[in-house]
Design an enzyme around this catalytic site. Structure first.
Site, short mmCIF file in Angstrom:
data_model
loop_
_atom_site.label_atom_id
_atom_site.label_comp_id
_atom_site.label_asym_id
_atom_site.label_seq_id
_atom_site.Cartn_x
_atom_site.Cartn_y
_atom_site.Cartn_z
CG HIS A 297 -1.86 0.99 1.51
ND1 HIS A 297 -1.70 2.24 1.54
CD2 HIS A 297 -3.39 0.81 1.25
CE1 HIS A 297 -2.71 2.97 1.64
NE2 HIS A 297 -3.89 2.19 1.42
CG ASP B 190 0.51 -2.02 6.15
OD1 ASP B 190 -0.43 -2.04 7.27
OD2 ASP B 190 0.39 -1.67 5.02
CD GLN C 107 -6.64 -4.26 4.22
OE1 GLN C 107 -7.53 -4.93 4.27
NE2 GLN C 107 -6.65 -2.95 4.03
CE LYS D 9 -7.09 0.13 6.21
NZ LYS D 9 -8.08 0.44 5.08
CB CYS E 84 -3.68 3.36 -1.65
SG CYS E 84 -5.03 4.64 -1.25
#
Length: 416
Positions: free
Chosen positions: A129, A206, A209, A232, A372
Protein backbone atom coordinates in the site's frame (compact mmCIF):
# COMPACT_ATOMS: atom_id res chain seq x y z
CA UNK A 1 -22.96 -22.81 1.57
CA UNK A 2 -22.87 -21.82 5.23
CA UNK A 3 -20.38 -20.98 7.93
CA UNK A 4 -20.20 -23.05 11.11
CA UNK A 5 -17.72 -20.70 12.74
CA UNK A 6 -19.85 -17.64 13.49
CA UNK A 7 -23.53 -16.95 14.14
CA UNK A 8 -23.53 -14.39 11.35
CA UNK A 9 -27.16 -13.33 11.79
CA UNK A 10 -26.50 -12.57 15.45
CA UNK A 11 -23.39 -10.62 14.45
CA UNK A 12 -25.29 -8.65 11.82
CA UNK A 13 -27.87 -7.59 14.40
CA UNK A 14 -25.09 -5.64 16.16
CA UNK A 15 -24.44 -3.42 13.11
CA UNK A 16 -27.09 -0.71 12.59
CA UNK A 17 -25.77 0.27 9.15
CA UNK A 18 -26.55 -3.18 7.77
CA UNK A 19 -30.27 -2.67 8.37
CA UNK A 20 -30.54 0.34 6.06
CA UNK A 21 -31.40 0.52 2.39
CA UNK A 22 -29.35 2.33 -0.22
CA UNK A 23 -29.93 3.17 -3.89
CA UNK A 24 -33.21 2.03 -5.42
CA UNK A 25 -34.34 0.99 -1.93
CA UNK A 26 -32.00 -2.00 -2.10
CA UNK A 27 -30.73 -3.54 1.14
CA UNK A 28 -27.09 -2.70 1.76
CA UNK A 29 -24.57 -5.39 0.83
CA UNK A 30 -21.35 -3.99 2.25
CA UNK A 31 -18.28 -5.55 0.62
CA UNK A 32 -15.75 -2.78 1.29
CA UNK A 33 -14.39 -3.63 4.73
CA UNK A 34 -10.84 -3.51 3.35
CA UNK A 35 -11.32 0.26 3.11
CA UNK A 36 -13.17 0.62 6.42
CA UNK A 37 -15.37 -1.65 8.48
CA UNK A 38 -18.84 -1.02 9.80
CA UNK A 39 -19.17 -0.45 13.57
CA UNK A 40 -21.18 -2.55 16.05
CA UNK A 41 -23.38 -1.00 18.73
CA UNK A 42 -20.87 -2.11 21.38
CA UNK A 43 -18.27 0.21 19.87
CA UNK A 44 -20.73 3.06 19.31
CA UNK A 45 -21.89 2.75 22.92
CA UNK A 46 -18.30 2.81 24.22
CA UNK A 47 -17.52 6.01 22.31
CA UNK A 48 -20.77 7.64 23.43
CA UNK A 49 -20.21 6.64 27.05
CA UNK A 50 -16.71 8.10 27.02
CA UNK A 51 -18.10 11.47 25.96
CA UNK A 52 -21.24 11.35 28.10
CA UNK A 53 -19.81 9.99 31.35
CA UNK A 54 -16.02 10.34 31.36
CA UNK A 55 -15.24 13.40 29.24
CA UNK A 56 -11.99 14.85 30.51
CA UNK A 57 -8.38 15.20 29.44
CA UNK A 58 -6.44 12.06 30.28
CA UNK A 59 -3.16 12.42 32.19
CA UNK A 60 -4.26 15.88 33.36
CA UNK A 61 -5.93 17.01 36.56
CA UNK A 62 -6.72 15.15 39.75
CA UNK A 63 -10.52 15.27 39.58
CA UNK A 64 -12.59 12.12 39.19
CA UNK A 65 -13.42 12.56 35.49
CA UNK A 66 -9.74 13.05 34.72
CA UNK A 67 -8.90 9.84 36.55
CA UNK A 68 -11.67 7.96 34.72
CA UNK A 69 -10.50 9.26 31.33
CA UNK A 70 -6.94 8.20 32.12
CA UNK A 71 -8.14 4.76 33.18
CA UNK A 72 -10.12 4.39 29.94
CA UNK A 73 -7.15 5.39 27.83
CA UNK A 74 -4.53 3.28 29.57
CA UNK A 75 -7.00 0.42 29.90
CA UNK A 76 -7.41 0.50 26.13
CA UNK A 77 -3.65 0.28 25.74
CA UNK A 78 -3.54 -2.79 27.96
CA UNK A 79 -6.41 -4.37 26.02
CA UNK A 80 -4.67 -3.83 22.68
CA UNK A 81 -1.37 -5.13 24.06
CA UNK A 82 -3.02 -8.34 25.31
CA UNK A 83 -4.69 -8.79 21.91
CA UNK A 84 -1.25 -8.74 20.26
CA UNK A 85 0.70 -10.62 22.91
CA UNK A 86 2.69 -7.46 23.63
CA UNK A 87 3.54 -5.36 26.69
CA UNK A 88 1.50 -2.19 27.26
CA UNK A 89 4.62 -0.02 27.02
CA UNK A 90 5.19 -1.43 23.51
CA UNK A 91 1.85 -0.03 22.26
CA UNK A 92 1.84 3.52 20.92
CA UNK A 93 -1.44 5.14 19.90
CA UNK A 94 -1.22 7.10 16.64
CA UNK A 95 -3.76 8.69 14.31
CA UNK A 96 -3.75 5.64 12.00
CA UNK A 97 -1.44 3.06 10.46
CA UNK A 98 -0.10 5.64 8.00
CA UNK A 99 1.08 7.92 10.79
CA UNK A 100 2.62 4.92 12.57
CA UNK A 101 4.76 4.08 9.51
CA UNK A 102 5.79 7.71 9.19
CA UNK A 103 6.75 7.80 12.87
CA UNK A 104 9.19 4.93 12.37
CA UNK A 105 10.53 6.34 9.09
CA UNK A 106 11.12 9.72 10.74
CA UNK A 107 12.91 8.14 13.69
CA UNK A 108 15.26 6.30 11.33
CA UNK A 109 16.33 9.57 9.71
CA UNK A 110 17.04 11.34 13.02
CA UNK A 111 20.45 11.28 14.73
CA UNK A 112 20.91 8.33 17.05
CA UNK A 113 21.59 4.62 17.22
CA UNK A 114 19.00 3.76 14.56
CA UNK A 115 19.91 6.50 12.08
CA UNK A 116 19.87 5.55 8.38
CA UNK A 117 22.70 7.06 6.36
CA UNK A 118 23.88 7.29 2.78
CA UNK A 119 24.91 3.86 1.54
CA UNK A 120 22.33 2.06 3.66
CA UNK A 121 19.43 0.18 2.06
CA UNK A 122 15.69 0.01 2.71
CA UNK A 123 13.90 -3.09 1.41
CA UNK A 124 10.17 -3.05 0.66
CA UNK A 125 7.94 -5.01 -1.74
CA UNK A 126 6.06 -4.37 -4.94
CA UNK A 127 2.74 -5.23 -3.27
CA UNK A 128 2.79 -2.46 -0.65
CA UNK A 129 0.00 0.00 0.00
CA UNK A 130 1.26 3.53 -0.66
CA UNK A 131 1.32 4.09 3.12
CA UNK A 132 4.13 1.53 3.38
CA UNK A 133 5.93 2.77 0.27
CA UNK A 134 5.98 6.58 0.09
CA UNK A 135 7.40 7.13 3.63
CA UNK A 136 10.36 4.90 2.74
CA UNK A 137 10.89 6.75 -0.55
CA UNK A 138 10.99 9.97 1.48
CA UNK A 139 13.39 8.46 4.01
CA UNK A 140 15.77 7.56 1.19
CA UNK A 141 15.52 11.09 -0.22
CA UNK A 142 16.32 12.58 3.19
CA UNK A 143 19.25 10.29 3.96
CA UNK A 144 20.76 9.19 0.65
CA UNK A 145 19.88 5.56 1.36
CA UNK A 146 18.89 3.22 -1.48
CA UNK A 147 15.37 1.84 -1.86
CA UNK A 148 15.14 -1.78 -3.04
CA UNK A 149 12.13 -4.04 -3.41
CA UNK A 150 10.98 -7.60 -3.82
CA UNK A 151 8.89 -8.27 -6.95
CA UNK A 152 5.58 -10.10 -7.14
CA UNK A 153 4.94 -13.25 -9.16
CA UNK A 154 2.22 -13.35 -11.86
CA UNK A 155 -0.17 -14.95 -9.38
CA UNK A 156 0.29 -12.07 -6.93
CA UNK A 157 2.61 -13.64 -4.38
CA UNK A 158 6.00 -12.32 -3.29
CA UNK A 159 8.96 -13.59 -5.26
CA UNK A 160 11.25 -14.74 -2.44
CA UNK A 161 13.78 -16.63 -4.56
CA UNK A 162 16.40 -13.91 -3.99
CA UNK A 163 15.37 -12.94 -0.45
CA UNK A 164 18.69 -13.85 1.11
CA UNK A 165 20.58 -11.85 -1.51
CA UNK A 166 18.21 -8.86 -1.31
CA UNK A 167 18.71 -8.49 2.44
CA UNK A 168 22.34 -7.49 2.80
CA UNK A 169 24.57 -6.22 5.60
CA UNK A 170 23.60 -2.72 4.40
CA UNK A 171 19.85 -3.31 4.85
CA UNK A 172 18.57 -1.27 7.80
CA UNK A 173 14.88 -2.12 7.67
CA UNK A 174 12.55 -4.41 5.72
CA UNK A 175 8.99 -3.08 5.41
CA UNK A 176 6.42 -5.62 4.24
CA UNK A 177 2.66 -5.97 4.26
CA UNK A 178 1.23 -8.78 6.37
CA UNK A 179 -1.70 -9.05 3.94
CA UNK A 180 -2.13 -7.35 0.58
CA UNK A 181 -5.12 -5.02 0.40
CA UNK A 182 -5.53 -5.93 -3.30
CA UNK A 183 -4.82 -9.63 -3.76
CA UNK A 184 -5.29 -10.78 -0.16
CA UNK A 185 -1.84 -12.42 -0.32
CA UNK A 186 -0.35 -13.19 3.10
CA UNK A 187 3.46 -13.09 2.78
CA UNK A 188 5.58 -15.22 5.14
CA UNK A 189 6.53 -12.32 7.40
CA UNK A 190 7.97 -14.59 10.09
CA UNK A 191 10.36 -16.15 7.54
CA UNK A 192 11.31 -12.72 6.18
CA UNK A 193 11.93 -11.51 9.74
CA UNK A 194 14.16 -14.52 10.46
CA UNK A 195 16.37 -13.75 7.45
CA UNK A 196 16.41 -10.03 8.28
CA UNK A 197 17.47 -10.65 11.88
CA UNK A 198 20.32 -12.79 10.61
CA UNK A 199 21.59 -9.77 8.68
CA UNK A 200 21.00 -7.27 11.48
CA UNK A 201 18.04 -5.56 9.79
CA UNK A 202 14.82 -4.40 11.42
CA UNK A 203 11.38 -5.44 10.17
CA UNK A 204 8.15 -3.44 10.02
CA UNK A 205 4.94 -5.29 9.18
CA UNK A 206 1.90 -3.45 7.85
CA UNK A 207 -0.94 -5.19 9.68
CA UNK A 208 -3.77 -2.93 8.50
CA UNK A 209 -5.34 -5.84 6.59
CA UNK A 210 -4.22 -8.70 8.86
CA UNK A 211 -4.81 -7.68 12.48
CA UNK A 212 -8.58 -7.24 11.93
CA UNK A 213 -8.94 -10.60 10.20
CA UNK A 214 -6.63 -13.24 11.67
CA UNK A 215 -4.89 -14.08 14.95
CA UNK A 216 -1.69 -12.03 15.21
CA UNK A 217 0.89 -12.58 17.94
CA UNK A 218 3.86 -10.25 17.74
CA UNK A 219 6.26 -12.80 19.21
CA UNK A 220 5.37 -15.41 16.62
CA UNK A 221 5.36 -12.80 13.84
CA UNK A 222 8.90 -11.79 14.63
CA UNK A 223 8.59 -8.21 13.36
CA UNK A 224 10.16 -5.34 15.29
CA UNK A 225 7.29 -3.01 14.42
CA UNK A 226 3.65 -3.65 13.55
CA UNK A 227 1.15 -0.99 12.47
CA UNK A 228 -2.64 -1.07 12.04
CA UNK A 229 -5.74 1.14 12.14
CA UNK A 230 -8.79 0.99 14.39
CA UNK A 231 -11.33 1.85 11.71
CA UNK A 232 -10.60 -1.31 9.71
CA UNK A 233 -11.27 -3.56 12.72
CA UNK A 234 -14.75 -2.38 13.80
CA UNK A 235 -13.36 0.57 15.77
CA UNK A 236 -13.59 4.37 15.40
CA UNK A 237 -11.69 6.58 12.99
CA UNK A 238 -8.79 8.71 14.18
CA UNK A 239 -6.76 6.17 16.15
CA UNK A 240 -4.20 3.59 15.11
CA UNK A 241 -1.49 1.51 16.72
CA UNK A 242 2.24 1.20 16.47
CA UNK A 243 3.67 -1.83 18.20
CA UNK A 244 7.40 -1.50 18.70
CA UNK A 245 9.85 -3.60 20.66
CA UNK A 246 10.61 -1.81 23.90
CA UNK A 247 14.35 -1.37 23.34
CA UNK A 248 13.76 0.12 19.89
CA UNK A 249 11.10 2.57 21.06
CA UNK A 250 13.46 3.67 23.82
CA UNK A 251 16.13 4.46 21.20
CA UNK A 252 13.75 6.48 19.00
CA UNK A 253 13.35 10.28 19.21
CA UNK A 254 9.85 11.80 19.30
CA UNK A 255 8.05 12.32 16.00
CA UNK A 256 5.91 15.21 17.27
CA UNK A 257 6.52 17.32 20.36
CA UNK A 258 4.45 19.37 22.79
CA UNK A 259 2.49 18.68 25.94
CA UNK A 260 2.00 15.28 27.59
CA UNK A 261 5.23 13.82 26.21
CA UNK A 262 7.69 15.93 28.17
CA UNK A 263 9.67 15.19 31.30
CA UNK A 264 11.24 18.58 32.11
CA UNK A 265 10.91 21.82 30.12
CA UNK A 266 13.25 24.78 30.46
CA UNK A 267 13.55 27.78 28.19
CA UNK A 268 16.82 26.38 26.87
CA UNK A 269 15.82 22.77 26.28
CA UNK A 270 13.48 19.90 27.20
CA UNK A 271 13.65 16.24 28.08
CA UNK A 272 11.07 13.65 27.12
CA UNK A 273 9.12 10.88 28.81
CA UNK A 274 9.87 7.25 28.08
CA UNK A 275 7.78 5.36 25.50
CA UNK A 276 4.94 5.11 24.79
CA UNK A 277 4.08 8.60 26.14
CA UNK A 278 7.08 10.04 24.28
CA UNK A 279 5.21 9.51 21.01
CA UNK A 280 1.76 10.74 22.12
CA UNK A 281 1.84 14.55 22.43
CA UNK A 282 -1.29 16.53 23.17
CA UNK A 283 -4.59 15.50 24.75
CA UNK A 284 -5.12 11.80 23.95
CA UNK A 285 -7.99 10.48 21.83
CA UNK A 286 -9.80 8.97 24.82
CA UNK A 287 -13.17 8.19 23.26
CA UNK A 288 -11.49 6.68 20.22
CA UNK A 289 -9.28 4.53 22.44
CA UNK A 290 -12.36 3.35 24.35
CA UNK A 291 -14.01 2.46 21.04
CA UNK A 292 -10.93 0.56 19.88
CA UNK A 293 -10.86 -1.38 23.14
CA UNK A 294 -14.53 -2.27 22.65
CA UNK A 295 -13.77 -3.43 19.08
CA UNK A 296 -10.93 -5.62 20.37
CA UNK A 297 -13.29 -7.01 22.98
CA UNK A 298 -15.91 -7.75 20.35
CA UNK A 299 -13.44 -9.57 18.08
CA UNK A 300 -11.95 -11.46 21.02
CA UNK A 301 -15.40 -12.69 22.02
CA UNK A 302 -15.99 -13.94 18.47
CA UNK A 303 -12.56 -15.59 18.44
CA UNK A 304 -10.03 -14.51 15.85
CA UNK A 305 -9.68 -18.09 14.64
CA UNK A 306 -13.42 -18.11 13.96
CA UNK A 307 -13.17 -14.75 12.20
CA UNK A 308 -10.42 -16.06 9.93
CA UNK A 309 -12.28 -19.30 9.19
CA UNK A 310 -15.48 -17.46 8.31
CA UNK A 311 -13.65 -15.14 5.92
CA UNK A 312 -11.80 -18.07 4.34
CA UNK A 313 -15.16 -19.74 3.65
CA UNK A 314 -16.51 -16.56 2.02
CA UNK A 315 -13.32 -16.08 0.01
CA UNK A 316 -13.38 -19.66 -1.27
CA UNK A 317 -17.00 -19.16 -2.34
CA UNK A 318 -16.13 -15.89 -4.11
CA UNK A 319 -13.15 -17.39 -5.93
CA UNK A 320 -15.29 -20.31 -7.12
CA UNK A 321 -18.15 -18.05 -8.18
CA UNK A 322 -15.98 -15.60 -10.09
CA UNK A 323 -14.07 -18.41 -11.76
CA UNK A 324 -17.33 -19.54 -13.34
CA UNK A 325 -17.97 -16.14 -14.96
CA UNK A 326 -16.41 -15.83 -18.40
CA UNK A 327 -14.37 -12.68 -18.97
CA UNK A 328 -13.55 -12.17 -15.26
CA UNK A 329 -9.95 -12.35 -14.04
CA UNK A 330 -9.20 -12.51 -10.33
CA UNK A 331 -5.98 -10.76 -9.35
CA UNK A 332 -3.75 -12.76 -7.08
CA UNK A 333 -3.88 -16.31 -5.76
CA UNK A 334 -6.75 -18.49 -7.00
CA UNK A 335 -6.96 -20.50 -3.75
CA UNK A 336 -7.31 -19.51 -0.10
CA UNK A 337 -3.85 -20.79 0.84
CA UNK A 338 -1.96 -17.95 2.52
CA UNK A 339 -4.69 -15.60 1.33
CA UNK A 340 -7.08 -13.25 3.08
CA UNK A 341 -10.55 -11.98 2.28
CA UNK A 342 -9.83 -9.29 -0.31
CA UNK A 343 -10.82 -10.33 -3.85
CA UNK A 344 -9.86 -7.89 -6.59
CA UNK A 345 -10.86 -8.62 -10.17
CA UNK A 346 -11.19 -7.15 -13.64
CA UNK A 347 -14.10 -7.62 -16.02
CA UNK A 348 -13.07 -7.83 -19.66
CA UNK A 349 -14.26 -4.82 -21.65
CA UNK A 350 -15.77 -2.99 -18.65
CA UNK A 351 -13.94 -0.32 -16.66
CA UNK A 352 -13.79 -1.02 -12.91
CA UNK A 353 -15.57 2.25 -12.15
CA UNK A 354 -18.44 1.18 -14.39
CA UNK A 355 -18.59 -2.22 -12.67
CA UNK A 356 -18.68 -0.48 -9.31
CA UNK A 357 -21.42 1.90 -10.39
CA UNK A 358 -23.65 -0.92 -11.63
CA UNK A 359 -23.08 -2.87 -8.41
CA UNK A 360 -23.89 0.25 -6.41
CA UNK A 361 -27.24 0.52 -8.18
CA UNK A 362 -27.90 -3.03 -6.94
CA UNK A 363 -27.03 -2.05 -3.37
CA UNK A 364 -23.58 -3.69 -3.42
CA UNK A 365 -20.75 -1.53 -2.08
CA UNK A 366 -17.29 -2.41 -3.44
CA UNK A 367 -14.04 -0.52 -3.98
CA UNK A 368 -12.82 0.50 -7.45
CA UNK A 369 -9.53 2.00 -8.63
CA UNK A 370 -5.92 1.21 -7.76
CA UNK A 371 -6.65 0.84 -4.02
CA UNK A 372 -3.58 2.94 -3.11
CA UNK A 373 -1.40 0.24 -4.68
CA UNK A 374 -0.42 1.51 -8.12
CA UNK A 375 2.87 -0.41 -8.43
CA UNK A 376 1.14 -3.71 -7.64
CA UNK A 377 -1.53 -3.11 -10.27
CA UNK A 378 1.13 -2.30 -12.85
CA UNK A 379 3.01 -5.48 -11.93
CA UNK A 380 -0.18 -7.48 -12.49
CA UNK A 381 -0.76 -5.80 -15.86
CA UNK A 382 -3.83 -3.71 -15.00
CA UNK A 383 -4.43 -0.03 -14.33
CA UNK A 384 -7.27 -0.55 -11.87
CA UNK A 385 -9.58 -3.22 -10.49
CA UNK A 386 -12.81 -3.81 -8.62
CA UNK A 387 -12.39 -5.19 -5.10
CA UNK A 388 -14.77 -7.00 -2.78
CA UNK A 389 -13.52 -7.45 0.78
CA UNK A 390 -15.25 -9.52 3.43
CA UNK A 391 -15.67 -9.39 7.19
CA UNK A 392 -17.52 -10.97 10.09
CA UNK A 393 -20.94 -9.67 9.03
CA UNK A 394 -20.89 -10.87 5.43
CA UNK A 395 -22.85 -13.90 4.23
CA UNK A 396 -22.67 -16.44 1.45
CA UNK A 397 -25.88 -14.98 0.02
CA UNK A 398 -24.02 -11.69 -0.40
CA UNK A 399 -21.21 -13.48 -2.25
CA UNK A 400 -23.82 -14.96 -4.59
CA UNK A 401 -25.34 -11.50 -5.06
CA UNK A 402 -21.91 -10.15 -6.01
CA UNK A 403 -21.53 -12.81 -8.72
CA UNK A 404 -25.04 -12.09 -10.03
CA UNK A 405 -24.24 -8.38 -10.04
CA UNK A 406 -21.10 -8.91 -12.12
CA UNK A 407 -23.09 -10.94 -14.65
CA UNK A 408 -25.67 -8.16 -14.76
CA UNK A 409 -22.93 -5.59 -15.39
CA UNK A 410 -21.62 -7.69 -18.26
CA UNK A 411 -25.07 -7.92 -19.83
CA UNK A 412 -25.70 -4.22 -19.26
CA UNK A 413 -22.57 -3.05 -21.06
CA UNK A 414 -22.81 -5.72 -23.73
CA UNK A 415 -26.32 -4.49 -24.54
CA UNK A 416 -25.16 -0.89 -24.41
Amino acid sequence: MSSVHLDVEAVRADFPALARTVRNHKPLIYLDSGATSQKPVQVLDAVRSAYEQHNAAAHRGTHLLGEEATDLYEGARATVAAFLGARPDEVVFTKNATEAVNLVAFALSAPGRLQVRAGDEILITEMEHHANLVPWQQLCERTGATLRWLDVTPDGRLDLDDLDAMITDRTRIVAVTHQSNVTGTVPPVAEIARVARGKGALVLADGAQSVPHQPVDVTALGADFLVFSSHKMLGPYGIGVLFGRAGLLEAMPPFLTGGSMIEVVRMEDSTFLPPPQRFEPGVPAIAEAAGLAAAVGYLTALGMGNVAAHEESLTAHALDALREIGGVRVLGPDTTKDRGGAVAFEVEGVHPHDVGQVLDELGIAVRTGHHCAWPLHRALGVQASTRASFYVYNTHDEVAALADGIRYAQRFFRAG
